[in-house]
Write a protein that holds these residues in place. Structure first.
Motif, mmCIF file in Angstrom:
data_model
loop_
_atom_site.group_PDB
_atom_site.id
_atom_site.type_symbol
_atom_site.label_atom_id
_atom_site.label_comp_id
_atom_site.label_asym_id
_atom_site.label_seq_id
_atom_site.Cartn_x
_atom_site.Cartn_y
_atom_site.Cartn_z
ATOM 1 N N TYR A 200 -50.607 5.429 40.120
ATOM 2 C CA TYR A 200 -50.567 6.710 39.546
ATOM 3 C C TYR A 200 -49.242 7.431 39.704
ATOM 4 N N VAL A 201 -48.445 6.832 39.921
ATOM 5 C CA VAL A 201 -46.884 7.442 39.751
ATOM 6 C C VAL A 201 -46.007 6.209 39.354
ATOM 7 N N VAL A 202 -44.848 6.480 38.686
ATOM 8 C CA VAL A 202 -43.914 5.541 38.313
ATOM 9 C C VAL A 202 -42.467 6.020 38.802
ATOM 10 N N SER A 203 -41.759 5.274 39.123
ATOM 11 C CA SER A 203 -40.487 5.340 39.532
ATOM 12 C C SER A 203 -39.411 4.248 39.289
ATOM 13 N N TRP A 204 -40.127 2.874 39.284
ATOM 14 C CA TRP A 204 -39.194 1.990 39.328
ATOM 15 C C TRP A 204 -39.032 1.223 37.888
ATOM 16 N N LEU A 205 -39.541 1.756 37.225
ATOM 17 C CA LEU A 205 -39.328 1.141 35.512
ATOM 18 C C LEU A 205 -37.987 1.493 35.131
ATOM 19 N N PRO A 206 -37.139 0.407 35.105
ATOM 20 C CA PRO A 206 -35.859 0.481 34.505
ATOM 21 C C PRO A 206 -35.472 1.359 33.394
ATOM 22 N N PRO A 207 -34.518 2.401 33.341
ATOM 23 C CA PRO A 207 -34.309 3.092 32.210
ATOM 24 C C PRO A 207 -33.944 2.198 31.059
ATOM 25 N N ALA A 208 -32.931 1.330 31.540
ATOM 26 C CA ALA A 208 -32.579 0.232 30.326
ATOM 27 C C ALA A 208 -33.741 -0.262 29.619
ATOM 28 N N LEU A 209 -34.661 -0.483 30.254
ATOM 29 C CA LEU A 209 -36.164 -1.297 29.782
ATOM 30 C C LEU A 209 -36.764 -0.276 28.832
ATOM 31 N N VAL A 210 -37.035 1.115 29.470
ATOM 32 C CA VAL A 210 -37.523 1.959 28.515
ATOM 33 C C VAL A 210 -36.540 2.003 27.133
ATOM 34 N N LYS A 211 -35.480 2.096 27.232
ATOM 35 C CA LYS A 211 -34.543 2.467 26.107
ATOM 36 C C LYS A 211 -34.676 0.872 25.161
ATOM 37 N N ASP A 212 -34.581 -0.244 25.792
ATOM 38 C CA ASP A 212 -34.666 -1.453 24.837
ATOM 39 C C ASP A 212 -35.912 -1.665 24.085
ATOM 40 N N LEU A 213 -36.874 -1.130 24.884
ATOM 41 C CA LEU A 213 -38.259 -1.347 23.979
ATOM 42 C C LEU A 213 -38.473 0.093 23.225
ATOM 43 N N ASP A 214 -37.556 1.219 23.315
ATOM 44 C CA ASP A 214 -37.997 2.290 22.625
ATOM 45 C C ASP A 214 -39.223 2.583 22.849
ATOM 46 N N LEU A 215 -39.474 2.905 24.319
ATOM 47 C CA LEU A 215 -40.937 3.162 24.600
ATOM 48 C C LEU A 215 -41.140 4.727 24.467
ATOM 49 N N THR B 292 -44.030 -11.970 42.094
ATOM 50 C CA THR B 292 -42.631 -12.439 42.174
ATOM 51 C C THR B 292 -41.848 -11.514 42.369
ATOM 52 N N HIS B 293 -40.493 -11.967 42.711
ATOM 53 C CA HIS B 293 -39.532 -11.028 43.160
ATOM 54 C C HIS B 293 -39.329 -9.984 41.994
ATOM 55 N N GLY B 294 -39.073 -8.648 42.560
ATOM 56 C CA GLY B 294 -38.819 -7.649 41.432
ATOM 57 C C GLY B 294 -40.417 -6.968 41.479
ATOM 58 N N GLY B 295 -41.209 -7.585 41.963
ATOM 59 C CA GLY B 295 -42.671 -6.944 41.642
ATOM 60 C C GLY B 295 -43.129 -6.430 42.963
ATOM 61 N N GLY B 296 -44.270 -5.887 42.800
ATOM 62 C CA GLY B 296 -44.862 -4.695 43.865
ATOM 63 C C GLY B 296 -44.575 -3.665 43.179
ATOM 64 N N GLY B 297 -45.415 -3.057 42.418
ATOM 65 C CA GLY B 297 -45.026 -1.641 41.572
ATOM 66 C C GLY B 297 -44.893 -1.941 40.303
ATOM 67 N N VAL B 298 -44.965 -0.721 39.437
ATOM 68 C CA VAL B 298 -44.765 -0.900 38.073
ATOM 69 C C VAL B 298 -43.291 -1.005 37.739
ATOM 70 N N THR B 299 -42.787 -2.057 37.835
ATOM 71 C CA THR B 299 -41.294 -2.147 37.545
ATOM 72 C C THR B 299 -40.846 -2.871 36.241
ATOM 73 N N GLY B 300 -41.788 -3.568 35.709
ATOM 74 C CA GLY B 300 -41.317 -4.375 34.715
ATOM 75 C C GLY B 300 -40.113 -5.356 34.893
ATOM 76 N N VAL B 301 -39.878 -5.596 36.057
ATOM 77 C CA VAL B 301 -38.793 -6.404 36.378
ATOM 78 C C VAL B 301 -39.096 -7.855 36.041
ATOM 79 N N PRO B 302 -40.158 -8.341 36.825
ATOM 80 C CA PRO B 302 -40.463 -9.644 36.395
ATOM 81 C C PRO B 302 -40.645 -9.979 34.841
#
Ligand SMILES: Cc1cc2nc3c(=O)[nH]c(=O)nc-3n(C[C@H](O)[C@H](O)[C@H](O)COP(=O)(O)OP(=O)(O)OC[C@H]3O[C@@H](n4cnc5c(N)ncnc54)[C@H](O)[C@@H]3O)c2cc1C
Length: 548
Positions: A60-75, A506-516
């Motif tokens: 229900y809440v987001v915090s961990w999605l890296p800003p660089a990912l949001v920019k890379d994918l033009d979200l 996998t590492h980086g996970g647990g949450g909406v992080t997009g890191v894996p």
């Protein structure tokens, strides 16, 4: 004849979609296969009460999605928008409340209502947590080295990790050790004396965990929630995505498609196919064969490796690690449509900082621990705690004007409730939670138009998360970093060549992080490049031999 792709991704949760977008952007022919009728996995918005109300079903809440990912994918162009979440608000049955606003002076005043000592302690606590979050943050986004491997490349990566840690002084090294091994209670009770502070902080220590605040290791989960940055530099800041969490995954799906990825829903994968130890593609439940030399699985590891693959094709110690992987949960998510906003006895009237914040029902650490002990003994909690938010306060797309949707994240029921639906007992559990809310906000129960109860059984059977653990597996020391999810495979590769893993286990996970999802692409592109060099070198050697 099998359909042909460069990469097939099993699972259309946010990690699968992130990987698809990056791979398609690189020009690879990429296909995402999602079992459900909708993409998103645990980050999904749905309308079980009809089209008027859109619920953020699980997360229900987001915090961990890296800003660089949001920019890379033009979200943002694809509809990604975040409304910053308001502060904690913890109403109490004696008519008082604790609020933890961002403004330092206001926060201090709030805490001083309960204890002058606690008010003095908060600033140091926040700085301490942020300091540790700053150390841990970069480690969360990296691919872990193979700790213990003696191969030169792995030794070099271990040395790189040690170099990163040289920034830590002796004090921080001990603080980190304590954070990773202590119980949340040890940490919280050393610092705060009031039940009000202890009650609120203990919730952030056990959220998503099959552990009470007195269980060793729970201190880390508090810090896990302090790692996060919405892009405005505020570590640990949380926000509501427009359209619920499905807003994030719909934006990701749209970005992936814009780069050329194909996404199929209602496409359950029955088998990941292999030949001579290498991945060759997948077979769907309807018998469709799809071939690809690269396959990424983002499903829970006990689905990926114990159901979609034949254990006989995997090393026995790897299979053993996956079988023993702990994914227990006692989480029940209750989603509600409301006729009106709740009116709190302790703070009457509308306040965006209250109704748009995190409303916590937890009055003491001891009460949270007692709730866990009940569930550990096989009974649902008499007094479940809840972490509540009302995203429709900011987001008008979720409910008709004047009406609202409420997300109630609650714990605990026994972790074995993933095996059976327990429908009647869950209704009684929800009634107890509503009574708890009614005690601080009279009239709440009569404002409820609809309710949906999602138990560990639903989270496992409908959403595919074994055990219902929100992180795809417990965030304990034995299952983190180089140990997540199995020895030797925290680098997102698997024992099968060409098969990668990128789910939250996998590492980086647990949450909406997009890191894996992002990191797996780095591994795949690197491996493809190395394989092309090897092929070129082989051809060159063959040609020079022929010319001799
Ligand atoms: C109740 C709850 C609350 C949470 N709250 C938050 C929160 O507020 N903030 C936060 O950051 N995180 C939260 N989380 C955690 C977060 O939602 C998850 O860690 C994350 O969404 C998982 O993403 P994923 O892509 O790794 O996996 P998933 O989202 O689980 O995606 C895996 C996908 O694989 C699909 N699948 C399964 N089997 C097959 C098959 N055989 N073939 C094809 N597809 C298959 C599934 O249907 C699913 O869509 C919460 C989780 C839960 C359950």
């Amino acid at each position: 004849m099998a359909q042909q792709y460069d990469v097939v991704i099993v699972g259309g949760g946010h990690n699968g979609l992130v990987a698809a977008a990056y791979l398609a952007r690189e020009g690879l022919r990429t296909l995402v296969l999602e079992r459900r009728h909708i993409v998103g996995g645990a980050a999904v918005s749905e309308q079980p009460f009809g089209p008027d109300f859109t619920l953020t079903s699980l997360s229900y809440v987001v915090s961990w999605l890296p800003p660089a990912l949001v920019k890379d994918l033009d979200l943002v162009r694809h509809g990604y928008h975040i409304y910053p979440q308001g502060p904690y608000f913890a109403p109490r049955t004696d008519g008082s409340y604790l609020q933890l606003p961002d403004d330092k002076r206001a926060r201090r005043e709030q805490i001083a209502k309960f204890s002058a000592k606690d008010a003095d302690a908060i600033e140091h606590w926040d700085e301490w947590m942020e300091g540790l979050g700053t150390v841990l943050g970069p480690l969360v986004t990296e691919i872990p080295p193979k700790v213990g491997s003696k191969k030169p490349i792995d030794l070099a990566k271990q040395a790189w990790l040690l170099r990163k840690l040289t920034g830590i002084d002796e004090r921080k090294a001990v603080d980190l050790t304590r954070l990773l091994t202590s119980s949340a209670a040890d940490l919280i009770e050393d610092t705060f004396e009031s039940d009000a502070m202890r009650g609120v902080l203990s919730v952030s220590a056990v959220i998503g965990s099959w552990a009470g605040p007195r269980t060793p290791g729970t201190a880390y989960v508090i810090a896990h929630h302090h790692i996060g940055d919405l892009g405005d530099g505020r570590i640990g800041a949380w926000g509501f995505p427009r359209g619920g969490m499905g807003g994030v995954t719909q934006a990701l799906a749209s970005a992936a498609r814009s780069f050329g990825a194909e996404i199929r829903t209602e496409a359950p994968v029955a088998r990941i196919t292999t030949k001579n130890g290498s991945a060759t593609g997948v077979i769907l439940e309807d018998g469709t064969e799809i071939s690809a030399s690269t396959v990424i699985t983002t499903t829970h590891p006990q689905i990926s490796f114990l159901r979609l693959l034949d254990s006989a094709d995997l090393p026995a110690d790897f299979v053993d690690d996956i079988r023993r992987y702990k994914s227990r949960s006692g989480t029940v998510k209750i989603n509600v449509a409301l006729d009106r906003l709740p009116e709190f006895t302790s703070k009457p009237g509308f306040d965006a900082q209250v109704h748009g914040g995190t409303i916590v029902l937890s009055e003491s650490l001891d009460e949270v621990e007692a709730s866990f002990q009940e569930a550990a003994a096989g009974k649902p909690s008499t007094l479940p705690f809840a972490d509540i938010c009302i995203p429709s306060v900011f987001d008008p797309t979720l409910a008709p004007e004047g009406k609202h949707v409420m997300s109630m994240f609650t714990q605990w029921v026994p972790h074995t409730w993933n095996e059976e639906p327990h429908l009647d007992e869950l209704e009684a559990y929800a009634d107890r939670l509503f009574a708890r809310m009614e005690a601080v906000a009279p009239g709440f129960t009569s404002s409820v138009l609809h309710r949906q109860i999602l138990s560990p059984y639903d989270i496992e059977h409908e959403y595919g998360i074994i055990g219902g653990n929100i992180f795809h597996g417990e965030l304990t020391m034995g299952q983190m970093f180089h140990a997540r999810p199995a020895a030797g495979y925290a680098d997102l590769r698997t024992p099968i060549a060409g098969l990668y893993q990128a789910g939250s286990a996998t590492h980086g996970g647990g949450g909406v992080t997009g890191v894996p999802g992002r990191n797996v692409v780095h591994q795949i592109l690197g491996d493809r490049k190395r394989s092309q060099w090897r092929d070129r070198a082989r051809i060159g050697a063959r040609e020079s031999k022929a010319n001799r």
